[in-house]
Design a protein around this motif. Structure first.
Motif, short mmCIF file in Angstrom:
data_model
loop_
_atom_site.label_atom_id
_atom_site.label_comp_id
_atom_site.label_asym_id
_atom_site.label_seq_id
_atom_site.Cartn_x
_atom_site.Cartn_y
_atom_site.Cartn_z
N UNK A 1 0.45 -0.78 -0.01
CA UNK A 1 0.10 0.46 -0.20
C UNK A 1 0.64 1.39 0.40
N UNK A 2 1.96 1.53 1.00
CA UNK A 2 2.50 2.42 0.40
C UNK A 2 2.92 2.92 -0.32
N UNK A 3 3.89 1.40 -1.27
CA UNK A 3 4.88 2.05 -2.51
C UNK A 3 3.38 2.25 -3.99
N UNK A 4 2.26 1.86 -3.65
CA UNK A 4 1.16 2.26 -4.20
C UNK A 4 0.55 3.77 -4.06
N UNK A 5 0.09 4.18 -2.81
CA UNK A 5 -0.25 5.38 -2.59
C UNK A 5 1.26 6.15 -3.13
N UNK A 6 2.16 6.30 -2.68
CA UNK A 6 2.86 6.98 -3.67
C UNK A 6 3.15 7.41 -4.07
N UNK A 7 3.31 6.60 -5.74
CA UNK A 7 2.75 6.70 -6.90
C UNK A 7 2.00 7.15 -7.39
N UNK A 8 0.92 6.83 -6.40
CA UNK A 8 -0.19 7.06 -7.25
C UNK A 8 -0.66 8.93 -6.68
N UNK A 9 -0.42 8.84 -6.32
CA UNK A 9 0.37 11.13 -5.72
C UNK A 9 0.72 11.35 -6.50
N UNK A 10 2.32 10.74 -6.98
CA UNK A 10 3.04 11.37 -8.01
C UNK A 10 2.11 11.87 -9.12
N UNK A 11 1.77 10.89 -9.45
CA UNK A 11 0.43 10.90 -10.93
C UNK A 11 -0.23 11.97 -10.88
N UNK A 12 -1.20 12.25 -9.95
CA UNK A 12 -1.74 13.14 -9.28
C UNK A 12 -1.81 14.20 -9.80
N UNK A 13 -0.59 14.82 -8.66
CA UNK A 13 0.65 16.13 -8.89
C UNK A 13 0.86 16.85 -10.23
N UNK A 14 1.65 15.53 -10.46
CA UNK A 14 2.09 15.78 -12.34
C UNK A 14 0.93 16.48 -13.31
N UNK A 15 -0.28 15.26 -13.56
CA UNK A 15 -1.28 15.78 -14.29
C UNK A 15 -2.26 16.82 -14.07
N UNK A 16 -2.57 16.80 -12.97
CA UNK A 16 -3.81 18.04 -12.06
C UNK A 16 -3.20 19.66 -12.39
N UNK A 17 -1.68 19.62 -12.24
CA UNK A 17 -0.64 20.73 -12.68
C UNK A 17 -0.71 20.82 -14.73
N UNK A 18 -0.80 19.96 -15.30
CA UNK A 18 -0.83 20.30 -16.33
C UNK A 18 -2.49 20.25 -16.67
N UNK A 19 -3.38 19.62 -16.12
CA UNK A 19 -4.55 19.87 -16.64
C UNK A 19 -5.84 21.58 -16.71
N UNK A 20 -4.54 22.05 -15.06
CA UNK A 20 -5.47 23.05 -14.91
C UNK A 20 -4.17 24.57 -15.39
N UNK A 21 -3.13 23.90 -15.17
CA UNK A 21 -2.25 25.35 -16.54
C UNK A 21 -3.10 24.88 -17.85
N UNK A 22 -3.35 24.03 -17.80
CA UNK A 22 -3.79 24.32 -19.68
C UNK A 22 -4.65 24.42 -19.86
#
Length: 423
Positions: free
Chosen positions: A110-131
């Motif tokens: 679980x720890x590894x999964x949530x870290x990778x998920x959060x990293x994905x969310x942070x990067x893609x939400x930045x791109x989506x909102x900035x666009x």
């Protein structure tokens, strides 16, 4: 339907926002590889495998939160000036990210999964909102074009002045396949630059360097797909215009023709091993068929929800692959198929959600093609390349892979307002 929005004031905030997707892309294409330069991937001389890297860089924990904070500030300041984000695309996008995070509840680690998920969310939400804040997809794509020019130059210097690995040049990246992937993107942006007069010379130079880098990487997959994707993208555009189909209709027609071709070959007795012998000179797609068989068997044990995002491969002794009878499976970093891996990690639920997201990208690009063919051609090249590449590699929605960033830019930036000056 996508509407051509009215001209909006070109504020300093929209100009800054247009650079944020480029900043995220530059981090993945240039900054991160240079930071990790002293830690090249372990290479298996037979398969070209990239083994797991254990180095954890704190910069990942700093870069994305800072960029997200900047994006949220711009988003808040611009809120009163533009319409809400397109509902359906946002719902699917948010559902995918939320579901990927939720899969950590039943993940093997679980720890590894949530870290990778959060990293994905942070990067893609930045791109989506900035666009959305930018409202200038032409400016975003132009920023990406210049970043590709810089990245191509750095890789050219690395190829010319550093020795190759036993299986091909890796450029500034950990592995030759990474160089092949990025060089393919450089080629597509080079063709885009050639199409538009202000960047024609640089586009031509970028395309030439890109072909050279693909050749030096010795990545057969990248070479084949990079050369075929532009023709497929052009074919989709022609069918959309001549047959008066939507872009999705053209994609579905191509998929039907592809399926008919595969069934016809099967009826003639042509097997996957035969195709591999022609394409790769050996019968297993360099060991991939054994990995696919194993992954499909494991998927059948958890078909609906999967094993959790990033919680199957590269998790040590807890991975079901650790005790696999086929040696290559034990050391594989992924399933060498983006669709199988999505089903394996997130189940049929995650795979269906992703395919909806991918369909939205093609649908939006169909509207774009009617107004701005050069931009739509670039988007089609990237989408077609990624769709085909993920039949042999795993890149879809990986936390530190540029394919995810490009996909979100396509969905949320490509349909926004363009200026006609560059056409």
């Amino acid at each position: 339907m996508m509407k051509h929005s009215e001209a909006l004031p070109d504020t300093y905030r929209s100009k800054i926002a247009a650079g944020i997707p480029g900043l995220v892309f530059a981090y993945l294409a240039i900054i991160w590889p240079l930071i990790a330069w002293t830690h090249p991937a372990t290479i298996d001389l037979v398969t070209g495998l990239v083994a797991e890297q254990s180095v954890d860089y704190p910069i990942n924990k700093v870069f994305y939160p800072l960029v997200l904070c900047l994006t949220l500030i711009l988003y808040g300041l611009e809120w009163p000036k533009w319409n809400r984000i397109d509902g359906f695309a946002l719902v699917i996008f948010a559902t995918v990210l939320i579901y990927f995070c939720i899969t950590s509840i039943w993940a093997l680690v679980p720890d590894h999964s949530i870290k990778q998920s959060v990293l994905l969310v942070l990067s893609l939400v930045c791109v989506m909102l900035a666009s959305k804040v930018s409202q200038r997809a032409d400016r975003i794509l132009l920023v990406l074009f210049w970043i590709c020019c810089l990245a191509a130059l750095l890789n050219l210097l690395a190829v010319l002045f550093t020795p190759p690995t036993p299986i091909g040049h890796r450029g500034i990246y950990p592995h030759k396949n990474n160089l092949g992937y990025f060089a393919s993107l450089f080629l597509f942006f080079g063709l885009f630059g050639i199409w538009n007069r202000p960047t024609r010379l640089f586009g031509l130079l970028l395309a030439i360097v890109a072909v050279f880098l693909i050749y030096k990487s010795q990545s057969k997959t990248s070479l084949a797909l990079a050369l075929s994707a532009p023709f497929i993208a052009l074919f989709l555009s022609i069918m959309t215009r001549k047959l008066h189909l939507s872009m999705m209709g053209s994609v579905i027609l191509v998929l039907v023709l592809f399926a008919v071709g595969i069934l016809s070959l099967a009826g003639l007795g042509v097997t996957l091993s035969d195709i591999s012998m022609v394409a790769a000179g050996e019968p297993t797609f360099t060991g991939r068929t054994g990995v696919w068989d194993f992954a499909i068997q494991e998927f059948q044990k958890r078909p609906i929800l999967g094993y959790g995002y990033h919680s199957f491969w590269k998790i040590g002794d807890l991975s079901p692959a650790h005790g696999a009878p086929f040696g290559f499976v034990q050391i594989a970093g992924h399933g060498h198929n983006g669709y199988i891996d999505l089903a394996l990690e997130t189940g049929l639920v995650g795979l269906v959600l992703f395919l909806l997201l991918l369909s939205i990208a093609f649908w939006r690009n169909g509207h774009l093609d009617r107004l701005f063919p050069s931009h739509a051609f670039l988007v089609s090249c990237i989408l077609v390349y990624s769709v085909l590449q993920n039949l042999l590699e795993t890149n879809w929605l990986q936390s530190l892979d540029p394919s995810s960033v490009i996909l979100v830019i396509v969905i949320f930036a490509a349909p926004t307002r363009f200026t006609r000056s560059r056409q």
